[in-house]
Design a protein around this motif. Structure first.
Motif, PDB file in Angstrom:
ATOM      1  N   UNK A  78       0.829  -1.209   0.000  1.00  0.00           N
ATOM      2  CA  UNK A  78       0.000   0.000   0.000  1.00  0.00           C
ATOM      3  C   UNK A  78       0.858   1.252   0.000  1.00  0.00           C
ATOM      4  N   UNK A  79       0.296   2.321  -0.548  1.00  0.00           N
ATOM      5  CA  UNK A  79       0.927   3.638  -0.484  1.00  0.00           C
ATOM      6  C   UNK A  79      -0.169   4.695  -0.586  1.00  0.00           C
ATOM      7  N   UNK A  80       0.194   5.943  -0.296  1.00  0.00           N
ATOM      8  CA  UNK A  80      -0.744   7.047  -0.463  1.00  0.00           C
ATOM      9  C   UNK A  80      -1.370   7.557   0.809  1.00  0.00           C
ATOM     10  N   UNK A  81      -1.071   6.916   1.937  1.00  0.00           N
ATOM     11  CA  UNK A  81      -1.624   7.403   3.192  1.00  0.00           C
ATOM     12  C   UNK A  81      -1.005   8.737   3.581  1.00  0.00           C
ATOM     13  N   UNK A 110      -5.977   9.418  -2.110  1.00  0.00           N
ATOM     14  CA  UNK A 110      -6.098   8.223  -2.934  1.00  0.00           C
ATOM     15  C   UNK A 110      -5.027   7.226  -2.512  1.00  0.00           C
ATOM     16  N   UNK A 111      -5.475   6.059  -2.089  1.00  0.00           N
ATOM     17  CA  UNK A 111      -4.567   4.979  -1.726  1.00  0.00           C
ATOM     18  C   UNK A 111      -4.338   4.083  -2.934  1.00  0.00           C
ATOM     19  N   UNK A 112      -3.134   3.538  -3.001  1.00  0.00           N
ATOM     20  CA  UNK A 112      -2.788   2.583  -4.052  1.00  0.00           C
ATOM     21  C   UNK A 112      -2.333   1.285  -3.411  1.00  0.00           C
ATOM     22  N   UNK A 113      -2.606   0.202  -4.103  1.00  0.00           N
ATOM     23  CA  UNK A 113      -2.126  -1.119  -3.687  1.00  0.00           C
ATOM     24  C   UNK A 113      -1.435  -1.749  -4.881  1.00  0.00           C
ATOM     25  N   UNK A 124      -6.427 -14.203   1.752  1.00  0.00           N
ATOM     26  CA  UNK A 124      -5.207 -15.003   1.842  1.00  0.00           C
ATOM     27  C   UNK A 124      -3.932 -14.162   1.902  1.00  0.00           C
ATOM     28  N   UNK A 125      -3.967 -12.990   1.307  1.00  0.00           N
ATOM     29  CA  UNK A 125      -2.757 -12.170   1.196  1.00  0.00           C
ATOM     30  C   UNK A 125      -3.056 -10.767   1.712  1.00  0.00           C
ATOM     31  N   UNK A 126      -2.045 -10.181   2.382  1.00  0.00           N
ATOM     32  CA  UNK A 126      -2.214  -8.876   2.995  1.00  0.00           C
ATOM     33  C   UNK A 126      -0.984  -8.011   2.770  1.00  0.00           C
ATOM     34  N   UNK A 127      -1.228  -6.706   2.655  1.00  0.00           N
ATOM     35  CA  UNK A 127      -0.128  -5.757   2.658  1.00  0.00           C
ATOM     36  C   UNK A 127       0.198  -5.339   4.082  1.00  0.00           C
ATOM     37  N   UNK A 128       1.181  -4.443   4.217  1.00  0.00           N
ATOM     38  CA  UNK A 128       1.649  -4.003   5.529  1.00  0.00           C
ATOM     39  C   UNK A 128       0.813  -2.864   6.098  1.00  0.00           C
ATOM     40  N   UNK A 129       0.051  -2.195   5.255  1.00  0.00           N
ATOM     41  CA  UNK A 129      -0.808  -1.119   5.734  1.00  0.00           C
ATOM     42  C   UNK A 129      -0.211   0.255   5.518  1.00  0.00           C
ATOM     43  N   UNK A 144     -13.398   9.982  11.873  1.00  0.00           N
ATOM     44  CA  UNK A 144     -13.618   8.556  12.157  1.00  0.00           C
ATOM     45  C   UNK A 144     -13.057   7.642  11.059  1.00  0.00           C
ATOM     46  N   UNK A 145     -12.583   8.206   9.966  1.00  0.00           N
ATOM     47  CA  UNK A 145     -11.899   7.404   8.942  1.00  0.00           C
ATOM     48  C   UNK A 145     -10.429   7.177   9.291  1.00  0.00           C
ATOM     49  N   UNK A 146      -9.953   7.802  10.348  1.00  0.00           N
ATOM     50  CA  UNK A 146      -8.563   7.618  10.777  1.00  0.00           C
ATOM     51  C   UNK A 146      -8.315   6.156  11.112  1.00  0.00           C
ATOM     52  N   UNK A 147      -7.318   5.564  10.453  1.00  0.00           N
ATOM     53  CA  UNK A 147      -7.046   4.131  10.622  1.00  0.00           C
ATOM     54  C   UNK A 147      -5.812   3.776   9.813  1.00  0.00           C
ATOM     55  N   UNK A 148      -5.328   2.572  10.047  1.00  0.00           N
ATOM     56  CA  UNK A 148      -4.359   1.962   9.133  1.00  0.00           C
ATOM     57  C   UNK A 148      -5.169   1.202   8.090  1.00  0.00           C
ATOM     58  N   UNK A 149      -4.898   1.488   6.826  1.00  0.00           N
ATOM     59  CA  UNK A 149      -5.624   0.874   5.730  1.00  0.00           C
ATOM     60  C   UNK A 149      -4.770  -0.227   5.104  1.00  0.00           C
ATOM     61  N   UNK A 150      -5.400  -1.381   4.904  1.00  0.00           N
ATOM     62  CA  UNK A 150      -4.728  -2.553   4.355  1.00  0.00           C
ATOM     63  C   UNK A 150      -5.394  -2.988   3.051  1.00  0.00           C
TER      64      UNK A 150
END
Length: 124
Positions: free
Chosen positions: A6-9, A19-22, A112-117, A89-95
C-alpha cells in the motif's frame, strides 16, 4: 504467491481527499478478489471496499458508501481507493488484501494475502 504494497496514506483535514494505491506483484487470476480493510485505534480490522480482479462487481461498507470509490488497473497491477469527504472517524491503518475466489467477502479471515498497511489520519 501474491505480494501487496500500500501507499498514499497521510494526514488530511476533515472534508479532504486521499487516494490509496495497492501495488500487486505475482500472478493474478481472473477468479481473484481484492479488498480494502482498515483498523482504527482500539478497534478490530473492518472491511471497507472490495472489487473483483475481472468484471465490475464492487462492494462497500455502509460508513463509506458514497464517499469512497474502489477501482483497479489490471495493466498496472494496481488497486486504488479514492477517499473523498474524509471524516475523523476514517482515521485508521488501511490494508489491501486478496483472496483467490471470486466473491467479495467482508470477513478478513476469507483473505489469503495482505499488505503491511498505510496510515490515514483525518484531523477535525
Amino acid at each position: 504467491q501474491v505480494h501487496l504494497a500500500e501507499s498514499g496514506g497521510g494526514r488530511v483535514q476533515a472534508g479532504g481527499s486521499l487516494r490509496l494505491s495497492c501495488a500487486i506483484s505475482g500472478r493474478m487470476f481472473s477468479s481473484y478478489t481484492l479488498a480494502w480493510f482498515r483498523r482504527a485505534p482500539g478497534k478490530e480490522r473492518e472491511f471497507v471496499a472490495g472489487i473483483r480482479w475481472f468484471g465490475s462487481i464492487t462492494d462497500y461498507s455502509d460508513p463509506v458508501k458514497g464517499r469512497f470509490t474502489v477501482s483497479r488497473d489490471n495493466a498496472a497491477n494496481t488497486m486504488y481507493l479514492q477517499m473523498n469527504g474524509l471524516k475523523p472517524e476514517d482515521t485508521a491503518v488501511y490494508y489491501c488484501a486478496a483472496r483467490t475466489y471470486p466473491e467479495v467477502l467482508t470477513n478478513e479471515g476469507d483473505y489469503d494475502y495482505w499488505g503491511q498497511g498505510t496510515q490515514v489520519t483525518v484531523s477535525s
